[in-house]
Write a protein that holds these residues in place. Structure first.
Motif, PDB file in Angstrom:
ATOM      1  N   MET A  46      49.427  40.099  24.848  1.00 34.04           N
ATOM      2  CA  MET A  46      48.019  40.227  25.211  1.00 34.04           C
ATOM      3  C   MET A  46      47.912  40.825  26.611  1.00 34.04           C
ATOM      4  N   ILE A  47      47.001  41.789  26.772  1.00 32.72           N
ATOM      5  CA  ILE A  47      46.770  42.416  28.065  1.00 32.72           C
ATOM      6  C   ILE A  47      45.771  41.561  28.852  1.00 32.72           C
ATOM      7  N   PHE A  48      46.133  41.230  30.084  1.00 31.56           N
ATOM      8  CA  PHE A  48      45.254  40.443  30.939  1.00 31.56           C
ATOM      9  C   PHE A  48      45.178  41.081  32.310  1.00 31.56           C
ATOM     10  N   SER A  49      43.963  41.236  32.807  1.00 29.80           N
ATOM     11  CA  SER A  49      43.747  41.755  34.150  1.00 29.80           C
ATOM     12  C   SER A  49      43.081  40.668  34.981  1.00 29.80           C
ATOM     13  N   PRO A  50      43.692  40.249  36.075  1.00 29.35           N
ATOM     14  CA  PRO A  50      43.103  39.178  36.881  1.00 29.35           C
ATOM     15  C   PRO A  50      41.782  39.605  37.501  1.00 29.35           C
ATOM     16  N   CYS A  51      40.880  38.640  37.634  1.00 28.01           N
ATOM     17  CA  CYS A  51      39.591  38.927  38.272  1.00 28.01           C
ATOM     18  C   CYS A  51      39.754  39.260  39.747  1.00 28.01           C
ATOM     19  N   LEU A  52      40.749  38.633  40.380  1.00 31.29           N
ATOM     20  CA  LEU A  52      40.910  38.764  41.827  1.00 31.29           C
ATOM     21  C   LEU A  52      42.346  39.158  42.174  1.00 31.29           C
ATOM     22  N   PRO A  53      42.746  40.392  41.853  1.00 36.62           N
ATOM     23  CA  PRO A  53      44.105  40.809  42.217  1.00 36.62           C
ATOM     24  C   PRO A  53      44.274  40.779  43.732  1.00 36.62           C
ATOM     25  N   GLU A  54      45.511  40.659  44.162  1.00 31.71           N
ATOM     26  CA  GLU A  54      45.778  40.552  45.603  1.00 31.71           C
ATOM     27  C   GLU A  54      45.312  41.791  46.367  1.00 31.71           C
ATOM     28  N   SER A  55      45.208  42.922  45.693  1.00 35.48           N
ATOM     29  CA  SER A  55      44.763  44.152  46.354  1.00 35.48           C
ATOM     30  C   SER A  55      43.254  44.210  46.555  1.00 35.48           C
ATOM     31  N   ASN A  56      42.522  43.288  45.967  1.00 37.02           N
ATOM     32  CA  ASN A  56      41.054  43.280  46.052  1.00 37.02           C
ATOM     33  C   ASN A  56      40.619  42.801  47.433  1.00 37.02           C
ATOM     34  N   THR A  80      33.500  33.258  45.947  1.00 32.27           N
ATOM     35  CA  THR A  80      32.377  32.444  46.434  1.00 32.27           C
ATOM     36  C   THR A  80      31.148  32.665  45.568  1.00 32.27           C
ATOM     37  N   ALA A  81      30.875  33.908  45.217  1.00 34.48           N
ATOM     38  CA  ALA A  81      29.709  34.206  44.389  1.00 34.48           C
ATOM     39  C   ALA A  81      29.838  33.575  43.000  1.00 34.48           C
ATOM     40  N   PHE A  82      31.049  33.636  42.420  1.00 36.66           N
ATOM     41  CA  PHE A  82      31.283  33.020  41.111  1.00 36.66           C
ATOM     42  C   PHE A  82      31.027  31.524  41.173  1.00 36.66           C
ATOM     43  N   CYS A  83      31.548  30.864  42.205  1.00 36.38           N
ATOM     44  CA  CYS A  83      31.387  29.413  42.326  1.00 36.38           C
ATOM     45  C   CYS A  83      29.938  29.027  42.555  1.00 36.38           C
ATOM     46  N   GLN A  84      29.233  29.791  43.340  1.00 35.02           N
ATOM     47  CA  GLN A  84      27.815  29.491  43.569  1.00 35.02           C
ATOM     48  C   GLN A  84      27.015  29.569  42.280  1.00 35.02           C
ATOM     49  N   LEU A  85      27.391  30.489  41.410  1.00 29.82           N
ATOM     50  CA  LEU A  85      26.677  30.651  40.138  1.00 29.82           C
ATOM     51  C   LEU A  85      27.078  29.628  39.089  1.00 29.82           C
ATOM     52  N   HIS A  86      28.354  29.282  39.005  1.00 29.49           N
ATOM     53  CA  HIS A  86      28.867  28.566  37.834  1.00 29.49           C
ATOM     54  C   HIS A  86      29.498  27.200  38.117  1.00 29.49           C
ATOM     55  N   GLU A  87      29.849  26.891  39.357  1.00 32.72           N
ATOM     56  CA  GLU A  87      30.567  25.655  39.651  1.00 32.72           C
ATOM     57  C   GLU A  87      29.604  24.487  39.829  1.00 32.72           C
ATOM     58  N   GLN A  99      41.924  30.283  38.960  1.00 33.03           N
ATOM     59  CA  GLN A  99      42.263  30.121  37.540  1.00 33.03           C
ATOM     60  C   GLN A  99      40.996  29.912  36.699  1.00 33.03           C
ATOM     61  N   ALA A 100      40.076  29.082  37.216  1.00 31.69           N
ATOM     62  CA  ALA A 100      38.821  28.829  36.494  1.00 31.69           C
ATOM     63  C   ALA A 100      38.061  30.135  36.275  1.00 31.69           C
ATOM     64  N   MET A 101      38.004  30.967  37.290  1.00 31.05           N
ATOM     65  CA  MET A 101      37.305  32.249  37.175  1.00 31.05           C
ATOM     66  C   MET A 101      37.957  33.145  36.133  1.00 31.05           C
ATOM     67  N   ASP A 102      39.289  33.237  36.170  1.00 29.12           N
ATOM     68  CA  ASP A 102      39.996  34.085  35.199  1.00 29.12           C
ATOM     69  C   ASP A 102      39.754  33.617  33.766  1.00 29.12           C
ATOM     70  N   PHE A 103      39.886  32.308  33.518  1.00 32.31           N
ATOM     71  CA  PHE A 103      39.748  31.822  32.147  1.00 32.31           C
ATOM     72  C   PHE A 103      38.287  31.789  31.711  1.00 32.31           C
ATOM     73  N   TRP A 104      37.367  31.591  32.634  1.00 36.56           N
ATOM     74  CA  TRP A 104      35.941  31.684  32.295  1.00 36.56           C
ATOM     75  C   TRP A 104      35.618  33.082  31.789  1.00 36.56           C
ATOM     76  N   ASP A 127      52.636  39.946  40.371  1.00 34.73           N
ATOM     77  CA  ASP A 127      53.737  40.341  39.486  1.00 34.73           C
ATOM     78  C   ASP A 127      54.242  39.158  38.664  1.00 34.73           C
ATOM     79  N   ILE A 128      54.136  37.954  39.198  1.00 35.66           N
ATOM     80  CA  ILE A 128      54.578  36.749  38.493  1.00 35.66           C
ATOM     81  C   ILE A 128      53.414  36.109  37.743  1.00 35.66           C
ATOM     82  N   ARG A 129      52.271  36.022  38.388  1.00 46.41           N
ATOM     83  CA  ARG A 129      51.125  35.283  37.843  1.00 46.41           C
ATOM     84  C   ARG A 129      50.475  35.982  36.645  1.00 46.41           C
ATOM     85  N   THR A 130      50.284  37.288  36.719  1.00 45.22           N
ATOM     86  CA  THR A 130      49.549  38.004  35.673  1.00 45.22           C
ATOM     87  C   THR A 130      50.235  37.919  34.309  1.00 45.22           C
TER      88      THR A 130
END
Length: 330
Positions: free
Chosen positions: A1-11, A19-26, A68-73, A311-314
């Motif tokens: 399965m192809i997965f692209s992280p919401c917040l790659p280290e290069s972002n 912060t915006a995700f948590c304000q909306l959904h947490e 992790q919550a953001m990625d799986f959400w 490289d490890i997490r994705t």
């Protein structure tokens, strides 16, 4: 399965987007756990979607798993992360809040089962993602109630520790020390001591030579979170915590025939926090039973595999999503 992280280290906008995700959904909630203990949990709601429970490791607050919550959400899961009893924003055991203690890890497993039932009234598929101590708690939950989850994924499970003596010998000495500490607390409100002099109050150790992750960015984010919210901090373990950890690990091995849930177990080749002997013992036992387990090894990862560099997490999260997708109709 192809997965692209919401917040790659290069972002460069990682912090702002999280912060915006948590304000909306947490959303934060409290429930009553075993023996009336107050249990805090965090919910990222997505009605009508499969439920994913996150079970953190020792020292880890639910908030530490926001990425992790953001990625799986965004992968279509309704996400809930628990603060295990005695840590995070859940009720601590003593007046000295940094003491890492546990009354009985089976109580933590029952808390997790209670939370799962509370957050899934419609009966949709439920999955669980767990790390280290949290993985051991999940394994006990799977033995107590084998049909609670459609599938489970766990990273660096705490199934054996680097102890100075065999656990069978240490358990009795630690049991006596724990009994004495608790007696002093009940009679005189004398707070128990840390089990060792080397691990006491919470310390924000520098990134260099840390045993947790190669990702300086994710490591610094976690340390800054704990500096902003001092009530998340936890110090070293009590004698009682180590004793109960030994008891839990023995229970897991002795009751491995009760595990029926499809498992993905990921191990870190560079792990110096937990030892591999307990995981290997469980691997042999489950293999002898003929149980198919998805064993995933990341050769270069340190202990906190979900906080590692991209490289490890994705690829690890891609493997977890693939594992869950096979059982989405349960």
């Amino acid at each position: 399965m192809i997965f692209s992280p919401c917040l790659p280290e290069s972002n460069q906008a990682r912090e702002q987007q999280l912060t915006a995700f948590c304000q909306l959904h947490e959303r934060c909630y409290v429930m009553t756990g075993v023996a009336g203990r107050r249990i805090h949990y965090v919910e990222y709601e997505q009605p009508g979607r499969p439920l994913l429970i996150i079970s953190p490791g020792r020292l880890e607050a639910a908030f530490k798993h926001r990425e992790q919550a953001m990625d799986f959400w965004h992968q279509g899961y309704h996400v809930v992360a628990i603060d295990h009893r005695g840590q995070g924003l859940s009720q601590r055991f003593f007046d000295h809040p940094q003491l890492g203690h546990m009354d009985d890890f089976d109580n933590a497993a029952i808390d997790l089962l209670t939370l799962t039932k509370r957050c899934n009234p419609t009966g949709l598929p439920v999955f669980v993602l767990a790390h280290s101590m949290g993985a051991s708690i999940v394994l006990r939950a799977l033995q107590i109630q084998p049909d609670c989850f459609a599938a489970a994924a766990m990273t660096a499970p705490m199934l054996s520790l680097n102890l100075p003596l065999p656990s069978s010998i240490l358990k009795f000495w630690l049991g006596w020390k724990s009994w004495r500490d608790l007696s002093q607390w009940r009679q005189h409100k004398r707070t128990p001591r840390y089990a060792t002099t080397s691990r006491q109050h919470y310390v924000a150790s520098p990134f260099i030579d840390n045993p947790l992750t190669h990702s300086q960015l994710r490591y610094q984010w976690f340390r800054e979170l704990y500096e902003r919210q001092h009530n998340l901090q936890l110090g070293g373990p009590t004698h009682g915590w180590i004793e109960q950890a030994i008891v839990m690990m023995q229970r897991i091995q002795e009751n491995s025939d009760r595990i029926e849930t499809p498992l993905l177990i990921a191990t870190a080749g560079n792990d110096t926090v937990v030892t591999h002997s307990g995981t290997e013992r469980l691997r042999r036992t489950l293999s002898e039973r003929g149980m198919a387990v998805n064993w995933y090894q990341s050769t270069f990862s340190k202990h906190e595999m979900l906080q590692e560099n991209d490289d490890i997490r994705t690829p690890l999260i891609a493997a977890i999503l693939e594992h869950f997708s096979r059982y989405s109709d349960r």
